[in-house]
Write a protein that holds these residues in place. Structure first.
Motif: not given
Ligand SMILES: Cc1cc2nc3c(=O)[nH]c(=O)nc-3n(C[C@H](O)[C@H](O)[C@H](O)COP(=O)(O)OP(=O)(O)OC[C@H]3O[C@@H](n4cnc5c(N)ncnc54)[C@H](O)[C@@H]3O)c2cc1C
Length: 599
Positions: A26, A45-46, A53-54, A58, A60, A223, A406
């Protein structure tokens, strides 16, 4: 990517239009979108990029057939359009994947699934039809006549791609795609298509593109709070976890893209709690298995009890099985798979394929938490919508969370549209036309002595054109880097040259960064990365090789190398991969399990 030290210098001295907190998909998407619209952008990024989660999905890129069960039609339509776009923008990274719902004993495949697949087809072809209408072009002949396993089975329409309609296939065709089902003699099945990726590589690629548009990105920057003046956020306070130094990053706009941590970054004052999301984390576990033990060419939808299903997917030469979906209340920094979840996945697989796989047969296991947004409704996590939500506090901080891997581009667009609207600028989104990396044909890659044949395809898929950089490093062959052309783990395609590349160009700072994320060996070769039970303090040879390569690149002393090796040992235990390596005993922390619904 730019060197971390250069990024730190810019972050401490420059003033930015936008600071993005969080380096998952995201945050990476927001950084790219904002930078491409002309904003100056910092991303912090921390831990490591994609370490949340990224890296734990899965893998996909899909519409999500099961969301149709909840009539979440808008989400499915949006995700299907994104799927189509991702194949066009990153063809080396986002691949079409045939998926099969098999039937046995002459039974007709489940008609209800057929109804869902019909709707899925209609939705995924909406845009294609609209484009065809516009251009009055005809459908390529014979596109629907190809055999099931003959390549990706896509219709080409200039710059637009869309999978064939789903169809019923014979038992033989099912076996071509799912050889692991041979003992069960399937008689027919539904064939449909979704797409697959390497989630971490997608994040790194999007970050790389953001940097091309001028964004400054750095990891290991926590942060710790917002800079506020007269109630308005104008930057963030940062702790550099490597040096222990604290500094401020000044920016006109703050975007919180911290996923499951999204409710933790808070302004000093909120008008009301509803200005921030309430996150309800849900844990999902996956296991990996040697291809030879569960051979798959396409993916299988596997029944898992109580009307639920899981996926069994071919991924990076292995078989990936998942996922579960359980409410989760533990610490968020390292998520270990629970033993119950692993047993649940193995039970479902064994019952379906007629196998007798045990925890000792696993090549790895991993878990992650979904950033689901709580509405206060006590419904099961599996039933909570995956829709993204945007929040704006009175301090001006924008939080974007929920959603899926996705739909990252839509989430980014939603966020940057809000910034543009606030600034009354005329800056339309461009990410639908920005290629993500550059695909390369494997034949175009130079051959380097010592590099195993299987590595070329793997490099082309992972890096696209940038695979040339890895091969250049592999060919260095200087006395200082004698072995970079060799695999990290014997028999697997990942090269030691990738370790050097990760340190030089991708801000990898630890052994875990390389083994869990820049390569995916931590997920696929846990056994070769964990210490022998008789010598628990002695790192596995592959881990030492990675450590020594990083030590050369990052100028670690002998003491620091030993410290980093010990750190990886701890990380492997905390992530639950060590337990998978030791034969599955004591996998992670136990947790109540609850199966997932249709994937
Ligand atoms: C088991 C599972 C299977 C999934 N399968 C799929 C799939 O097949 N297809 C699909 O489309 N979606 C899937 N998803 C959903 C998808 O993985 C998530 O929606 C997506 O990865 C979320 O991304 P994000 O960047 O919002 O969060 P994150 O990837 O968690 O990124 C947030 C980041 O913020 C950082 N952070 C937190 N606090 C701080 C701070 N204070 N200072 C600096 N950095 C900080 C963290 O270290 C982290 O790296 C799945 C999720 C799960 C759990």
């Amino acid at each position: 990517m730019i060197e971390r030290s250069q990024a730190l210098a810019a972050l401490a001295h420059d003033e930015f239009d936008v600071v993005v907190v969080g380096g998952g998909i995201t945050g990476a998407g927001v950084a790219l979108d904002a930078a491409a619209r002309g904003y100056s952008v910092a991303l912090l990024e921390r831990a490591d990029f994609a370490s949340g989660t990224s890296s734990r999905s899965s893998k996909l890129v899909h519409g999500g057939l099961r969301y149709l069960q909840h009539f979440d039609l808008g989400l499915v339509r949006e995700a299907l359009l994104e799927r189509q776009l991702m194949v066009a923008l990153a063809p080396h990274l986002v691949h079409p994947l045939p998926l099969v719902v098999p039937a046995f004993d002459g039974a007709h495949p489940d008609r209800l699934v057929g109804v869902g697949l019909n709707l899925y087809d209609v939705m995924s072809r909406e845009r294609l039809r609209a484009r065809r209408g516009k251009r009055s072009r005809s459908t390529p002949k014979g596109a629907g006549e190809r055999p099931a396993a003959a390549g990706p089975a896509l219709l080409e329409d200039g710059d637009s791609w869309s999978p064939e309609r789903h169809r019923v296939i014979s038992g033989e065709e099912v076996l071509e795609l799912l050889p692991a089902l041979a003992a069960r003699e399937p008689t027919s099945g539904y064939l449909f298509y979704d797409c697959q990726t390497d989630d971490v590589r997608l994040v790194l690629t999007v970050l790389g593109e953001a940097e091309r548009f001028g964004a400054v990105c750095a990891n290991r920057l926590d942060v710790t709070g917002l800079l506020e003046q007269s109630g308005r956020a104008h930057g963030v306070r940062v702790l550099d976890s490597e040096s222990g130094e604290r500094f401020d990053v000044r920016a006109a706009n703050v975007v919180n893209a911290t996923g499951v941590w999204a409710d933790q970054l808070r302004p000093q004052e909120l008008h009301e709690e509803a200005e921030l999301p309430r996150i309800r984390p849900s844990r999902g576990t996956h296991v990996t298995i040697r291809h030879e033990h569960l051979p798959l060419v396409g993916g299988a939808i596997v029944p898992a009890g109580s009307g639920r299903t899981i996926f069994a997917l071919p991924w990076l030469g292995h078989t990936l099985v998942g996922t579960t979906d359980n409410d989760y209340e533990g610490p968020l920094d390292h998520i270990a798979p629970s033993a119950e979840d692993v047993d649940y996945l193995l039970d479902a697989i064994n019952a379906f394929f007629g196998t007798e796989l045990a925890p000792g047969d696993l090549t790895g296991a991993f878990a992650g938490v979904r950033p689901l947004i709580s509405s206060g409704d006590p419904k099961k996590s599996v039933d909570i919508s995956r829709k993204a939500e945007l929040y704006e506090t009175s301090s001006g901080m924008i939080t974007i969370t929920g959603g899926k891997l996705t739909t990252w581009r839509r989430m980014a667009k939603m966020t940057v549209d809000r910034l543009v609207e606030r600034d009354a600028r005329d800056a339309p989104c461009r990410t639908h036309e920005i290629p993500l990396g550059q695909a390369v044909a494997v034949e175009e890659l130079p051959r380097v002595e010592g590099v195993p044949d299987a590595s070329y395809q793997a490099l082309a898929n992972r890096y696209g054109h940038a695979a040339r950089q890895v091969l250049a490093l592999a060919g260095e062959g200087s006395p200082a880097h004698p072995a970079l052309a060799q695999p990290i783990v014997e028999g697997l395609p990942d090269l030691l040259a990738e370790v050097a590349l990760a340190a030089r160009h991708e801000q990898a700072r630890s052994i875990g960064d390389v083994l869990l994320r820049r390569t995916r060996l931590g997920l696929l070769a846990a056994r070769q990365l964990t210490a022998a039970p008789a010598k628990p303090d002695e790192p596995a040879p592959a881990v030492r090789r990675v450590g020594e390569t990083l030590a050369r690149e990052l100028h670690w002393s002998a003491e620091q190398l030993e410290l980093e090796l010990a750190r990886f040992r701890e990380e492997a235990v905390a992530e639950g991969i060590a337990a998978a390596g030791a034969g599955g005993k004591g996998l992670g922390a136990a947790g109540a399990h609850q199966p997932t619904a249709m994937p």
